[in-house]
Design a protein around this motif. Structure first.
Motif, PDB file in Angstrom:
ATOM      1  N   TYR A  94       0.838  -1.192   0.000  1.00 59.45           N
ATOM      2  CA  TYR A  94       0.000   0.000   0.000  1.00 59.45           C
ATOM      3  C   TYR A  94       0.875   1.245   0.000  1.00 59.45           C
ATOM      4  O   TYR A  94       1.814   1.360   0.800  1.00 59.45           O
ATOM      5  CB  TYR A  94      -0.915  -0.007   1.217  1.00 59.45           C
ATOM      6  CG  TYR A  94      -2.080  -0.945   1.078  1.00 59.45           C
ATOM      7  CD1 TYR A  94      -1.894  -2.326   1.089  1.00 59.45           C
ATOM      8  CD2 TYR A  94      -3.378  -0.469   0.885  1.00 59.45           C
ATOM      9  CE1 TYR A  94      -2.956  -3.203   0.935  1.00 59.45           C
ATOM     10  CE2 TYR A  94      -4.448  -1.336   0.733  1.00 59.45           C
ATOM     11  CZ  TYR A  94      -4.234  -2.690   0.760  1.00 59.45           C
ATOM     12  OH  TYR A  94      -5.290  -3.559   0.595  1.00 59.45           O
ATOM     13  N   TYR A  95       0.533   2.164  -0.906  1.00 61.72           N
ATOM     14  CA  TYR A  95       1.286   3.392  -1.080  1.00 61.72           C
ATOM     15  C   TYR A  95       0.389   4.595  -0.805  1.00 61.72           C
ATOM     16  O   TYR A  95      -0.762   4.608  -1.251  1.00 61.72           O
ATOM     17  CB  TYR A  95       1.812   3.514  -2.500  1.00 61.72           C
ATOM     18  CG  TYR A  95       2.745   2.423  -2.938  1.00 61.72           C
ATOM     19  CD1 TYR A  95       2.261   1.272  -3.541  1.00 61.72           C
ATOM     20  CD2 TYR A  95       4.128   2.547  -2.777  1.00 61.72           C
ATOM     21  CE1 TYR A  95       3.109   0.265  -3.952  1.00 61.72           C
ATOM     22  CE2 TYR A  95       4.994   1.542  -3.198  1.00 61.72           C
ATOM     23  CZ  TYR A  95       4.469   0.403  -3.783  1.00 61.72           C
ATOM     24  OH  TYR A  95       5.313  -0.595  -4.195  1.00 61.72           O
ATOM     25  N   CYS A  96       0.925   5.598  -0.133  1.00 59.82           N
ATOM     26  CA  CYS A  96       0.197   6.860  -0.074  1.00 59.82           C
ATOM     27  C   CYS A  96       0.823   7.820  -1.075  1.00 59.82           C
ATOM     28  O   CYS A  96       1.991   7.685  -1.453  1.00 59.82           O
ATOM     29  CB  CYS A  96       0.169   7.444   1.325  1.00 59.82           C
ATOM     30  SG  CYS A  96       1.727   8.078   1.937  1.00 59.82           S
ATOM     31  N   ALA A  97       0.014   8.764  -1.512  1.00 58.09           N
ATOM     32  CA  ALA A  97       0.444   9.686  -2.542  1.00 58.09           C
ATOM     33  C   ALA A  97      -0.182  11.052  -2.307  1.00 58.09           C
ATOM     34  O   ALA A  97      -1.296  11.154  -1.791  1.00 58.09           O
ATOM     35  CB  ALA A  97       0.058   9.160  -3.919  1.00 58.09           C
ATOM     36  N   ALA A  98       0.528  12.090  -2.733  1.00 58.13           N
ATOM     37  CA  ALA A  98       0.054  13.468  -2.606  1.00 58.13           C
ATOM     38  C   ALA A  98      -0.020  14.099  -3.988  1.00 58.13           C
ATOM     39  O   ALA A  98       0.914  13.952  -4.787  1.00 58.13           O
ATOM     40  CB  ALA A  98       1.000  14.277  -1.717  1.00 58.13           C
ATOM     41  N   GLY A  99      -1.124  14.779  -4.245  1.00 57.80           N
ATOM     42  CA  GLY A  99      -1.268  15.415  -5.549  1.00 57.80           C
ATOM     43  C   GLY A  99      -2.654  15.998  -5.734  1.00 57.80           C
ATOM     44  O   GLY A  99      -3.163  16.675  -4.828  1.00 57.80           O
ATOM     45  N   GLN A 113       7.168   5.025   0.172  1.00 57.37           N
ATOM     46  CA  GLN A 113       7.906   3.825  -0.219  1.00 57.37           C
ATOM     47  C   GLN A 113       7.047   2.566  -0.152  1.00 57.37           C
ATOM     48  O   GLN A 113       7.451   1.517  -0.655  1.00 57.37           O
ATOM     49  CB  GLN A 113       9.144   3.654   0.676  1.00 57.37           C
ATOM     50  CG  GLN A 113       8.891   2.989   2.018  1.00 57.37           C
ATOM     51  CD  GLN A 113       8.113   3.848   3.002  1.00 57.37           C
ATOM     52  OE1 GLN A 113       7.900   5.044   2.788  1.00 57.37           O
ATOM     53  NE2 GLN A 113       7.695   3.239   4.100  1.00 57.37           N
ATOM     54  N   GLY A 114       5.896   2.658   0.476  1.00 58.89           N
ATOM     55  CA  GLY A 114       4.978   1.534   0.548  1.00 58.89           C
ATOM     56  C   GLY A 114       5.088   0.755   1.849  1.00 58.89           C
ATOM     57  O   GLY A 114       6.143   0.731   2.492  1.00 58.89           O
ATOM     58  N   THR A 115       3.991   0.118   2.223  1.00 64.49           N
ATOM     59  CA  THR A 115       3.967  -0.757   3.398  1.00 64.49           C
ATOM     60  C   THR A 115       3.182  -2.014   3.034  1.00 64.49           C
ATOM     61  O   THR A 115       2.135  -1.941   2.394  1.00 64.49           O
ATOM     62  CB  THR A 115       3.360  -0.037   4.618  1.00 64.49           C
ATOM     63  OG1 THR A 115       3.468  -0.872   5.772  1.00 64.49           O
ATOM     64  CG2 THR A 115       1.895   0.326   4.408  1.00 64.49           C
ATOM     65  N   GLN A 116       3.709  -3.162   3.423  1.00 63.72           N
ATOM     66  CA  GLN A 116       3.111  -4.439   3.033  1.00 63.72           C
ATOM     67  C   GLN A 116       1.940  -4.794   3.941  1.00 63.72           C
ATOM     68  O   GLN A 116       2.053  -4.744   5.176  1.00 63.72           O
ATOM     69  CB  GLN A 116       4.167  -5.549   3.114  1.00 63.72           C
ATOM     70  CG  GLN A 116       3.637  -6.939   2.814  1.00 63.72           C
ATOM     71  CD  GLN A 116       3.290  -7.143   1.358  1.00 63.72           C
ATOM     72  OE1 GLN A 116       4.063  -6.786   0.469  1.00 63.72           O
ATOM     73  NE2 GLN A 116       2.113  -7.716   1.095  1.00 63.72           N
ATOM     74  N   VAL A 117       0.849  -5.177   3.323  1.00 65.25           N
ATOM     75  CA  VAL A 117      -0.312  -5.717   4.041  1.00 65.25           C
ATOM     76  C   VAL A 117      -0.553  -7.124   3.522  1.00 65.25           C
ATOM     77  O   VAL A 117      -0.703  -7.322   2.317  1.00 65.25           O
ATOM     78  CB  VAL A 117      -1.556  -4.836   3.823  1.00 65.25           C
ATOM     79  CG1 VAL A 117      -2.794  -5.521   4.396  1.00 65.25           C
ATOM     80  CG2 VAL A 117      -1.360  -3.464   4.453  1.00 65.25           C
ATOM     81  N   THR A 118      -0.579  -8.083   4.434  1.00 66.80           N
ATOM     82  CA  THR A 118      -0.831  -9.468   4.069  1.00 66.80           C
ATOM     83  C   THR A 118      -2.006  -9.985   4.884  1.00 66.80           C
ATOM     84  O   THR A 118      -1.989  -9.909   6.111  1.00 66.80           O
ATOM     85  CB  THR A 118       0.405 -10.341   4.330  1.00 66.80           C
ATOM     86  OG1 THR A 118       1.522  -9.813   3.596  1.00 66.80           O
ATOM     87  CG2 THR A 118       0.159 -11.775   3.879  1.00 66.80           C
TER      88      THR A 118
END
Length: 121
Positions: A94-99, A113-118
């Motif tokens: 999962y990635y967060c983004a700004a825009g 950079q992302g974080t893993q969700v399993t």
């Protein structure tokens, strides 16, 4: 310039919950719409949820609507993704983004950079 750092990912059983956080740096954080995207192995990055700069507007992918909730705290430069009733198909980075307030990855200028969700079945 905005730097984003995600946290809160992990391993959870189906039906469980997780809350992801995305901490932003920079004075202009509150001026950006924020979004969460995810990418599963072998699949393209897909939109999950978005929130306007003020927090008044939110939007969700059909697959997560009613289970996930996006929120933000501009005083703390943080955006959250509360994920409930998780399913194995939610497994992804999962990635967060700004825009800009869009459902398309191209509308976002800054990415974490992302974080893993399993999610196990």
């Amino acid at each position: 310039q905005v730097q984003l750092v995600e946290s809160g990912g992990g391993l959870v059983q189906a039906g469980g919950s997780l809350r992801l956080s995305c901490a932003g740096s920079g004075r202009t954080f509150s001026s950006y719409a924020m979004a969460w995207f995810r990418q599963a192995p072998g699949k393209e990055r897909e939109f999950v949820a978005r929130i306007s700069w003020s927090g008044d507007l939110t939007g969700y992918a059909h697959s997560v609507k009613g289970r996930f909730a996006i929120s933000r705290n501009n005083a703390e430069n943080t955006v959250y993704l509360q994920m409930n009733s998780l399913k194995p198909e939610d497994t992804a980075v999962y990635y967060c983004a700004a825009g800009r307030y869009m459902e398309y990855a191209g509308g976002y200028d800054y990415w974490g950079q992302g974080t893993q969700v399993t999610v196990s079945s």
